[in-house]
Write a protein that holds these residues in place. Structure first.
Motif, mmCIF file in Angstrom:
data_model
loop_
_atom_site.group_PDB
_atom_site.id
_atom_site.type_symbol
_atom_site.label_atom_id
_atom_site.label_comp_id
_atom_site.label_asym_id
_atom_site.label_seq_id
_atom_site.Cartn_x
_atom_site.Cartn_y
_atom_site.Cartn_z
ATOM 1 N N GLU A 104 19.094 -6.526 10.242
ATOM 2 C CA GLU A 104 17.795 -6.445 10.738
ATOM 3 C C GLU A 104 17.267 -5.316 10.369
ATOM 4 O O GLU A 104 17.804 -4.099 10.843
ATOM 5 N N VAL A 105 16.113 -4.965 9.905
ATOM 6 C CA VAL A 105 15.840 -3.863 9.090
ATOM 7 C C VAL A 105 14.633 -3.298 9.617
ATOM 8 O O VAL A 105 13.384 -3.931 9.798
ATOM 9 N N PHE A 106 14.461 -1.883 10.124
ATOM 10 C CA PHE A 106 13.459 -1.212 10.701
ATOM 11 C C PHE A 106 12.670 -0.687 9.512
ATOM 12 O O PHE A 106 13.138 -0.307 8.362
ATOM 13 N N PHE A 107 11.256 -0.433 9.766
ATOM 14 C CA PHE A 107 10.307 0.239 9.124
ATOM 15 C C PHE A 107 9.455 1.002 9.893
ATOM 16 O O PHE A 107 9.245 0.596 10.857
ATOM 17 N N ASP A 108 8.799 2.074 9.364
ATOM 18 C CA ASP A 108 7.624 2.759 9.980
ATOM 19 C C ASP A 108 6.578 2.663 9.457
ATOM 20 O O ASP A 108 6.026 3.490 8.593
ATOM 21 N N PRO A 109 5.811 1.726 9.921
ATOM 22 C CA PRO A 109 4.243 1.543 9.320
ATOM 23 C C PRO A 109 3.429 2.653 9.415
ATOM 24 O O PRO A 109 2.670 2.687 8.367
ATOM 25 N N GLN A 110 3.349 3.170 10.508
ATOM 26 C CA GLN A 110 2.428 4.386 10.797
ATOM 27 C C GLN A 110 2.695 5.416 9.488
ATOM 28 O O GLN A 110 1.542 6.279 9.237
ATOM 29 N N ALA A 111 3.824 5.849 9.091
ATOM 30 C CA ALA A 111 4.258 6.765 8.174
ATOM 31 C C ALA A 111 3.520 6.364 6.982
ATOM 32 O O ALA A 111 3.447 7.321 6.017
ATOM 33 N N HIS A 112 3.249 5.151 6.676
ATOM 34 C CA HIS A 112 2.573 4.704 5.253
ATOM 35 C C HIS A 112 1.191 4.677 5.597
ATOM 36 O O HIS A 112 0.428 4.794 4.777
ATOM 37 N N LEU A 113 0.707 4.154 6.688
ATOM 38 C CA LEU A 113 -0.711 3.881 6.864
ATOM 39 C C LEU A 113 -1.320 5.341 7.040
ATOM 40 O O LEU A 113 -2.524 5.306 6.240
ATOM 41 N N SER A 114 -0.966 6.251 7.503
ATOM 42 C CA SER A 114 -1.253 7.694 7.574
ATOM 43 C C SER A 114 -1.509 8.422 6.247
ATOM 44 O O SER A 114 -2.085 9.067 6.161
ATOM 45 N N ARG A 115 -0.750 7.649 5.189
ATOM 46 C CA ARG A 115 -1.152 8.134 3.748
ATOM 47 C C ARG A 115 -1.998 7.169 2.761
ATOM 48 O O ARG A 115 -1.927 7.212 1.530
ATOM 49 N N GLY A 116 -2.673 6.253 3.511
ATOM 50 C CA GLY A 116 -3.312 5.414 2.813
ATOM 51 C C GLY A 116 -2.520 4.405 2.105
ATOM 52 O O GLY A 116 -3.296 3.660 1.236
ATOM 53 N N VAL A 117 -1.284 3.940 2.522
ATOM 54 C CA VAL A 117 -0.824 2.732 1.891
ATOM 55 C C VAL A 117 -0.999 1.750 3.143
ATOM 56 O O VAL A 117 -0.655 1.744 4.165
ATOM 57 N N SER A 118 -1.481 0.533 2.773
ATOM 58 C CA SER A 118 -1.902 -0.407 3.528
ATOM 59 C C SER A 118 -0.639 -1.141 4.221
ATOM 60 O O SER A 118 0.407 -1.458 3.651
ATOM 61 N N ILE A 119 -0.919 -1.911 5.159
ATOM 62 C CA ILE A 119 0.056 -2.618 5.874
ATOM 63 C C ILE A 119 0.486 -3.735 5.109
ATOM 64 O O ILE A 119 1.574 -4.078 5.048
ATOM 65 N N ASP A 120 -0.311 -4.349 4.173
ATOM 66 C CA ASP A 120 -0.235 -5.480 3.605
ATOM 67 C C ASP A 120 0.772 -5.081 2.206
ATOM 68 O O ASP A 120 1.576 -5.799 1.954
ATOM 69 N N THR A 121 0.617 -3.785 1.843
ATOM 70 C CA THR A 121 1.506 -3.405 0.657
ATOM 71 C C THR A 121 2.902 -3.244 1.082
ATOM 72 O O THR A 121 3.857 -3.831 0.770
ATOM 73 N N VAL A 122 3.212 -2.825 2.479
ATOM 74 C CA VAL A 122 4.221 -2.524 2.795
ATOM 75 C C VAL A 122 5.022 -3.838 3.224
ATOM 76 O O VAL A 122 5.952 -4.038 2.885
ATOM 77 N N VAL A 123 4.407 -4.779 4.027
ATOM 78 C CA VAL A 123 4.815 -5.864 4.486
ATOM 79 C C VAL A 123 5.155 -6.960 3.264
ATOM 80 O O VAL A 123 6.225 -7.429 3.075
ATOM 81 N N SER A 124 4.181 -6.984 2.286
ATOM 82 C CA SER A 124 4.473 -7.793 1.198
ATOM 83 C C SER A 124 5.530 -7.346 0.512
ATOM 84 O O SER A 124 6.422 -8.140 -0.276
ATOM 85 N N GLY A 125 5.875 -5.929 0.224
ATOM 86 C CA GLY A 125 7.015 -5.692 -0.437
ATOM 87 C C GLY A 125 8.331 -5.884 0.365
ATOM 88 O O GLY A 125 9.212 -6.396 -0.409
ATOM 89 N N LEU A 126 8.379 -5.488 1.523
ATOM 90 C CA LEU A 126 9.544 -6.028 2.300
ATOM 91 C C LEU A 126 9.928 -7.567 2.234
ATOM 92 O O LEU A 126 11.098 -7.951 1.752
ATOM 93 N N LEU A 127 8.891 -8.386 2.288
ATOM 94 C CA LEU A 127 9.181 -9.623 2.206
ATOM 95 C C LEU A 127 9.602 -10.196 0.864
ATOM 96 O O LEU A 127 10.417 -11.165 0.741
ATOM 97 N N ALA A 128 9.119 -9.581 -0.311
ATOM 98 C CA ALA A 128 9.651 -9.836 -1.477
ATOM 99 C C ALA A 128 10.986 -9.384 -1.952
ATOM 100 O O ALA A 128 11.632 -10.281 -2.549
ATOM 101 N N GLY A 129 11.340 -8.348 -1.270
ATOM 102 C CA GLY A 129 12.633 -7.830 -1.454
ATOM 103 C C GLY A 129 13.606 -8.720 -0.711
ATOM 104 O O GLY A 129 14.666 -8.996 -1.357
ATOM 105 N N ARG A 130 13.216 -9.388 0.390
ATOM 106 C CA ARG A 130 14.148 -10.199 1.129
ATOM 107 C C ARG A 130 14.189 -11.615 0.244
ATOM 108 O O ARG A 130 15.298 -12.051 0.116
ATOM 109 N N ARG A 131 12.994 -12.114 -0.055
ATOM 110 C CA ARG A 131 13.032 -13.222 -0.894
ATOM 111 C C ARG A 131 14.107 -13.130 -2.070
ATOM 112 O O ARG A 131 14.752 -13.971 -2.307
ATOM 113 N N ARG A 132 14.175 -12.197 -2.882
ATOM 114 C CA ARG A 132 14.910 -11.932 -3.998
ATOM 115 C C ARG A 132 16.400 -12.045 -3.481
ATOM 116 O O ARG A 132 16.997 -12.448 -4.111
ATOM 117 N N ALA A 133 16.742 -11.149 -2.437
ATOM 118 C CA ALA A 133 17.957 -11.045 -1.809
ATOM 119 C C ALA A 133 18.431 -12.378 -1.429
ATOM 120 O O ALA A 133 19.625 -12.776 -1.729
#
Ligand code: ADE
Ligand code: ZN
Length: 344
Positions: A104-133
């Motif tokens: 069960e993997v934690f992540f910090d969305p606000q620390a990315h949103l505050s730098r202009g990285v979208s929530i879709d970027t973060v979540v789609s990346g996490l989900l893609a990493g999981r799919r591959r694994a």
């Protein structure tokens, strides 16, 4: 210890791993070059000269907040979906090698949103990493790896920022679709009582979203109670300071609340002087359930297996005690009952 091969084979669950905390200094420098993300304003900090100097600085953290300053700077190099995907896959591949069956993997969305990285970027990346694994380890039956993601709201930012982030994630349907498995709370703890986040956590509860919170890491045992009573959490991350209060431990044991304990993290952040001072023995004696986790392995130089071995070196537990720990970790997981039975 002769038990180390047994500890590798033991079916493990990891519940307390911040994916941004798996970013090694080597990868930090590589991504910084790739993404042209300089590391201001800390480039004036000589620790950022090289991966080696950064590692040396990590070995000298004086507190949670001292660590967090480096952790939030480090993650600025994460920019694209593939950065998040690669990081996630690399952690999961290592976890699988170490005998982790459910993460069960934690992540910090606000620390990315505050730098202009979208929530879709973060979540789609996490989900893609999981799919591959998951695809890679799919053929292993019970020994495959299942993975859940839990966003943590950040206590060093205003509560209103947490509320906006939660609303954003709700509006994307991440929880209702099951992309995200629950809600967490982390970052600086002292002077940030859990109750300040009560409204947000109550809203999550009304939507049937499971909740957890970091409490009793640097903060007092009373914060553990506040997290239970005011946030409605079903488990507690760290929670080691609960050991200072018999009444708190009694309640945790009675209600079967699992603590996600991170022994090497507690040593590195100076919560305790040595692993021997993590209240493992006390929790076992009082019937307080806990799992053993790495927290931020790249910063504390220890993955889950290292943490299991460090506990064994310090406490010399029996095979029976380890089986109890492993069973409690499975039962405290947020996967389905069917998967729990499969792991056990
Ligand atoms: N964020 C990442 N690691 C953390 C920890 N150990 N405590 C609080 N917030 C964190
Ligand atoms: Zn943590």
């Amino acid at each position: 210890s002769p038990l180390h091969p047994f500890l590798t084979r033991l079916p493990k669950c990891e519940h307390h791993l911040h994916i941004e905390g798996s970013l090694s200094p080597d990868l930090l420098f590589a991504l910084s070059a790739k993404n042209s993300t300089p590391l201001p304003p800390i480039t004036s900090d000589p620790s950022f000269a090289s991966p080696a100097t950064l590692n040396a600085r990590y070995a000298a953290f004086s507190s949670l907040d001292d660590f967090l300053a480096y952790y939030y700077i480090g993650m600025r190099v994460l920019v694209t979906p593939s950065d998040f995907s690669d990081l996630t896959y690399a952690y999961l591949a290592r976890a699988a090698r170490e005998g982790v069956r459910h993460a069960e993997v934690f992540f910090d969305p606000q620390a990315h949103l505050s730098r202009g990285v979208s929530i879709d970027t973060v979540v789609s990346g996490l989900l893609a990493g999981r799919r591959r694994a998951e695809a890679e380890f799919a053929g292993r039956g019970a020994k495959r790896l299942t993975v859940l993601f839990i966003p943590c709201l950040l206590r060093h930012l205003p509560v209103s920022d947490s509320a906006a982030c939660f609303e954003l994630m709700q509006s994307k349907g991440y929880f209702s679709r099951g992309d995200l498995a629950g809600l967490g709370l982390c970052s600086t703890e002292l002077a940030k009582p859990p109750g300040d986040w009560a409204e947000i956590f109550a809203a999550a509860g009304r939507h049937g979203i499971r909740r957890t919170a970091h409490a009793g890491e640097e903060g007092p045992a009373g914060y553990v109670i506040a997290a239970l009573d005011e946030l409605g959490v079903s488990r507690i991350d760290h929670g080691v300071r609960a050991a200072e209060d018999e009444g708190v431990m009694e309640r945790l044991a009675r209600e079967g609340v699992m603590l996600t304990v991170c022994p090497m993290s507690n040593v590195r952040l100076k919560g305790v002087e040595r692993i021997e001072h993590v209240p493992i023995r006390k929790f076992l004696e009082r019937g307080v359930r806990f799992s053993i986790n790495s927290d931020d392995p790249a910063y504390f130089e220890g993955y889950v297996q290292d943490n299991y071995c460090a506990v064994q070196e310090a406490f010399g537990l029996t095979v029976g005690e380890w089986r109890t720990i492993a069973r409690n970790a499975v039962e405290g997981s947020w996967c389905g009952e069917e998967r729990k039975r499969e792991i056990l």
